[in-house]
Motif scaffolding. Sequence first.
Motif, PDB file in Angstrom:
ATOM      1  N   ILE A 400       0.832  -1.208   0.000  1.00 58.37           N
ATOM      2  CA  ILE A 400       0.000   0.000   0.000  1.00 58.37           C
ATOM      3  C   ILE A 400       0.864   1.256   0.000  1.00 58.37           C
ATOM      4  CG2 ILE A 400      -1.656   1.337   1.376  1.00 58.37           C
ATOM      5  CD1 ILE A 400      -2.860  -1.360   2.282  1.00 58.37           C
ATOM      6  N   GLU A 401       1.945   1.213   0.773  1.00 57.83           N
ATOM      7  CA  GLU A 401       2.822   2.382   0.884  1.00 57.83           C
ATOM      8  C   GLU A 401       3.715   2.560  -0.335  1.00 57.83           C
ATOM      9  OE1 GLU A 401       4.811   1.685   4.560  1.00 57.83           O
ATOM     10  OE2 GLU A 401       3.122   2.397   5.789  1.00 57.83           O
ATOM     11  N   ASN A 402       3.967   1.470  -1.049  1.00 56.53           N
ATOM     12  CA  ASN A 402       4.810   1.525  -2.249  1.00 56.53           C
ATOM     13  C   ASN A 402       4.083   0.879  -3.428  1.00 56.53           C
ATOM     14  OD1 ASN A 402       7.525   2.456  -0.954  1.00 56.53           O
ATOM     15  ND2 ASN A 402       6.821   0.751   0.331  1.00 56.53           N
ATOM     16  N   PRO A 403       3.015   1.504  -3.906  1.00 59.73           N
ATOM     17  CA  PRO A 403       2.155   0.876  -4.917  1.00 59.73           C
ATOM     18  C   PRO A 403       2.818   0.731  -6.285  1.00 59.73           C
ATOM     19  CG  PRO A 403       1.524   3.153  -4.592  1.00 59.73           C
ATOM     20  CD  PRO A 403       2.550   2.850  -3.545  1.00 59.73           C
ATOM     21  N   LYS A 404       2.448  -0.347  -6.976  1.00 56.09           N
ATOM     22  CA  LYS A 404       2.911  -0.561  -8.342  1.00 56.09           C
ATOM     23  C   LYS A 404       2.213   0.425  -9.279  1.00 56.09           C
ATOM     24  CE  LYS A 404       5.472  -4.178  -7.417  1.00 56.09           C
ATOM     25  NZ  LYS A 404       6.934  -4.159  -7.611  1.00 56.09           N
ATOM     26  N   LYS A 405       2.963   0.883 -10.282  1.00 56.21           N
ATOM     27  CA  LYS A 405       2.385   1.810 -11.254  1.00 56.21           C
ATOM     28  C   LYS A 405       2.016   1.114 -12.556  1.00 56.21           C
ATOM     29  CE  LYS A 405       4.728   5.859  -9.384  1.00 56.21           C
ATOM     30  NZ  LYS A 405       5.651   7.002  -9.663  1.00 56.21           N
ATOM     31  N   LYS A 406       2.607  -0.081 -12.769  1.00 56.98           N
ATOM     32  CA  LYS A 406       2.268  -0.888 -13.947  1.00 56.98           C
ATOM     33  C   LYS A 406       2.172  -2.352 -13.546  1.00 56.98           C
ATOM     34  CE  LYS A 406       3.709   1.437 -18.189  1.00 56.98           C
ATOM     35  NZ  LYS A 406       2.503   1.101 -18.948  1.00 56.98           N
ATOM     36  N   ILE A 407       1.232  -3.064 -14.144  1.00 58.52           N
ATOM     37  CA  ILE A 407       1.087  -4.500 -13.947  1.00 58.52           C
ATOM     38  C   ILE A 407       0.911  -5.142 -15.312  1.00 58.52           C
ATOM     39  CG2 ILE A 407      -0.375  -6.336 -13.011  1.00 58.52           C
ATOM     40  CD1 ILE A 407      -1.020  -4.554 -10.670  1.00 58.52           C
ATOM     41  N   ASN A 408       1.819  -6.034 -15.650  1.00 58.09           N
ATOM     42  CA  ASN A 408       1.767  -6.724 -16.949  1.00 58.09           C
ATOM     43  C   ASN A 408       1.589  -5.737 -18.111  1.00 58.09           C
ATOM     44  OD1 ASN A 408       2.019  -9.109 -15.538  1.00 58.09           O
ATOM     45  ND2 ASN A 408      -0.164  -9.605 -15.614  1.00 58.09           N
ATOM     46  N   TYR A 413      -4.422   2.837 -12.937  1.00 54.14           N
ATOM     47  CA  TYR A 413      -4.965   4.190 -12.915  1.00 54.14           C
ATOM     48  C   TYR A 413      -5.633   4.523 -11.582  1.00 54.14           C
ATOM     49  CZ  TYR A 413     -10.076   3.585 -13.404  1.00 54.14           C
ATOM     50  OH  TYR A 413     -11.397   3.319 -13.180  1.00 54.14           O
ATOM     51  N   LYS A 414      -5.873   3.471 -10.742  1.00 51.71           N
ATOM     52  CA  LYS A 414      -6.494   3.735  -9.452  1.00 51.71           C
ATOM     53  C   LYS A 414      -6.125   2.620  -8.477  1.00 51.71           C
ATOM     54  CE  LYS A 414     -11.046   4.551  -7.319  1.00 51.71           C
ATOM     55  NZ  LYS A 414     -12.512   4.572  -7.566  1.00 51.71           N
ATOM     56  N   ASP A 419     -10.022  -2.957   1.667  1.00 55.71           N
ATOM     57  CA  ASP A 419      -9.739  -4.247   2.309  1.00 55.71           C
ATOM     58  C   ASP A 419      -8.554  -4.862   1.567  1.00 55.71           C
ATOM     59  OD1 ASP A 419      -9.722  -6.737   3.484  1.00 55.71           O
ATOM     60  OD2 ASP A 419     -11.872  -7.028   3.390  1.00 55.71           O
ATOM     61  N   GLY A 420      -7.337  -4.685   2.085  1.00 56.85           N
ATOM     62  CA  GLY A 420      -6.154  -5.093   1.331  1.00 56.85           C
ATOM     63  C   GLY A 420      -5.809  -4.007   0.332  1.00 56.85           C
ATOM     64  N   ILE A 421      -5.267  -4.405  -0.815  1.00 54.31           N
ATOM     65  CA  ILE A 421      -4.945  -3.434  -1.864  1.00 54.31           C
ATOM     66  C   ILE A 421      -5.492  -3.932  -3.207  1.00 54.31           C
ATOM     67  CG2 ILE A 421      -2.640  -4.465  -2.152  1.00 54.31           C
ATOM     68  CD1 ILE A 421      -1.721  -1.592  -3.017  1.00 54.31           C
ATOM     69  N   TRP A 430      -8.707  -5.787 -12.958  1.00 54.42           N
ATOM     70  CA  TRP A 430      -8.222  -5.464 -11.618  1.00 54.42           C
ATOM     71  C   TRP A 430      -7.581  -6.661 -10.934  1.00 54.42           C
ATOM     72  CZ3 TRP A 430     -10.715  -8.423  -7.929  1.00 54.42           C
ATOM     73  CH2 TRP A 430     -11.997  -8.904  -8.250  1.00 54.42           C
ATOM     74  N   LEU A 431      -6.738  -6.325  -9.946  1.00 53.49           N
ATOM     75  CA  LEU A 431      -6.058  -7.325  -9.118  1.00 53.49           C
ATOM     76  C   LEU A 431      -6.219  -6.906  -7.664  1.00 53.49           C
ATOM     77  CD1 LEU A 431      -3.993  -9.682  -8.596  1.00 53.49           C
ATOM     78  CD2 LEU A 431      -2.189  -7.960  -8.888  1.00 53.49           C
ATOM     79  N   LEU A 432      -6.738  -7.814  -6.831  1.00 51.02           N
ATOM     80  CA  LEU A 432      -6.928  -7.545  -5.405  1.00 51.02           C
ATOM     81  C   LEU A 432      -6.096  -8.525  -4.593  1.00 51.02           C
ATOM     82  CD1 LEU A 432      -8.320  -6.438  -2.828  1.00 51.02           C
ATOM     83  CD2 LEU A 432     -10.231  -7.981  -3.311  1.00 51.02           C
ATOM     84  N   ILE A 433      -5.354  -7.994  -3.624  1.00 53.63           N
ATOM     85  CA  ILE A 433      -4.565  -8.814  -2.709  1.00 53.63           C
ATOM     86  C   ILE A 433      -4.965  -8.434  -1.290  1.00 53.63           C
ATOM     87  CG2 ILE A 433      -2.252  -9.462  -1.959  1.00 53.63           C
ATOM     88  CD1 ILE A 433      -1.239  -8.477  -4.707  1.00 53.63           C
TER      89      ILE A 433
END
Length: 466
Positions: A400-408, A413-414, A419-421, A430-433
């Motif tokens: 949460i403190e160091n969020p990814k800016k790109k995934i695959n 964009y948001k 609940d998690g990230i 979307w991807l939820l962890i």
Amino acid sequence: MNIKFGTDGWRAKIAEGYTFENLEKVSLALAITLEEENPSNKTCVIGYDTRFFSEEFAMHVAEVLSSVGFDVIISDNFIPTPTLAFSVKDIGCAVGIMITASHNPYNYNGFKIKQSFGGSASEEFTSKVEFNLEKIKNYNFSKEKKKIRVRNLFENYKNSLLKFVDTNAIKEANIRVAVDCMNGAGSGYLTKLLSELNVEVFPVRNEKDPYFKGSRPEPIPQLLGPLSYTVFSNSLNLGTALDGDGDRVASCDTLGTVFTSQQTYALLLHHLIENRKLRGKVLKNFAVSVLIDKLSKLYSIDCEILPVGFKYICSKMISEANVLMGGEESGGFGFRGHIPDRDGFLSSLYLIESVVMTKKSLMEQLDEIYDKVGFFEYDRYDLKLETSVDEVKKKIKDLIENPKKKINDKTVYKISTIDGIKYILEDESWLLIRPSGTEPVVRIYAEGKSIHEAKALIKFGKKLFQ
């Protein structure tokens, strides 16, 4: 033992944490809590499922509560959890207790609390029960068991259910349906109810079996092969499945395709809005499909996102009268005018009614939804880690403190941290962890424009922890 309530009740392995002694402790802590909350109402109702010793465990709870002055009603047979939840409100009890471990393996059992409104106990209430476990050492009770009343609880519940659907249309449709109760608490009940509506029922795993035929009673596609085979081989109109305590549902198309809980939610919501012409606010938990958001937007109705756990949906259904439907990722759905809780029976009736009203298969209805809002595929993976719960939470905090800016190669964009990230990408995938909270397990959810994209997102999520 450290007794903790999770998203819906306390659960533990039978003969390890789940013992008569610990049940007595929880029951007494509940009694103290109820006396603090509302000393004027000392009526409670108890139900139980098909697991080992569930009836004996339920009677033990009844004896403990009756010995401290509670007027106790207990079911005359195993029953589904929604029957118990309905009975709490129907009878006017202070509380309902359901002895069940829901979809857990056969060697578990549990203790679900339903408050006077007929829904899952709030986190505030269960926290008080946990706190009051410390008081039971000094709690004096007579152990003089008062009369415990045994009652049939299903009949009133069934009559209430039938008010929500067009029973005449179902009776005249000559529809053929497979029902898979996964050897749980719905066994016998749903088949009988549908048979009374002139539905030709093909029962699957429809008898009590504490071993659940070697499986676990969770209505997910990979465990519903028997349902799929029954529907396809007999050319039936559809199939439905219930979990171990009957509050969750899965659906199956005439070709044997078992839908995900996300697709089932979309089918139910579309039926209520499009076919029954109902309107109202929609609730979904953090891990539910974007299909629900897009359907809500299409029909200009509000959609609110809540943390994982039906108790959050329950709270909103109580406080806001305009809620049409609430649903969670695991296949639990609640409906306006009924109990503020999950109900696999009413969900099944609505699915059958949708086929009757539209004269279209579930797949044809789902294709209509995709035509309106776009196509999405969902996947989930539970990653078990050899570490502590605290370490898992620490890792989530770091993400949460160091969020990814790109995934695959797709831009994030948001980011949402209800609940998690949750990473929401540029194309609405979307991807939820999120951490389990009670065990060192990370739950990874994803939705993409294809199953390949969803699985690629799951893979990315796993790499963050491995």
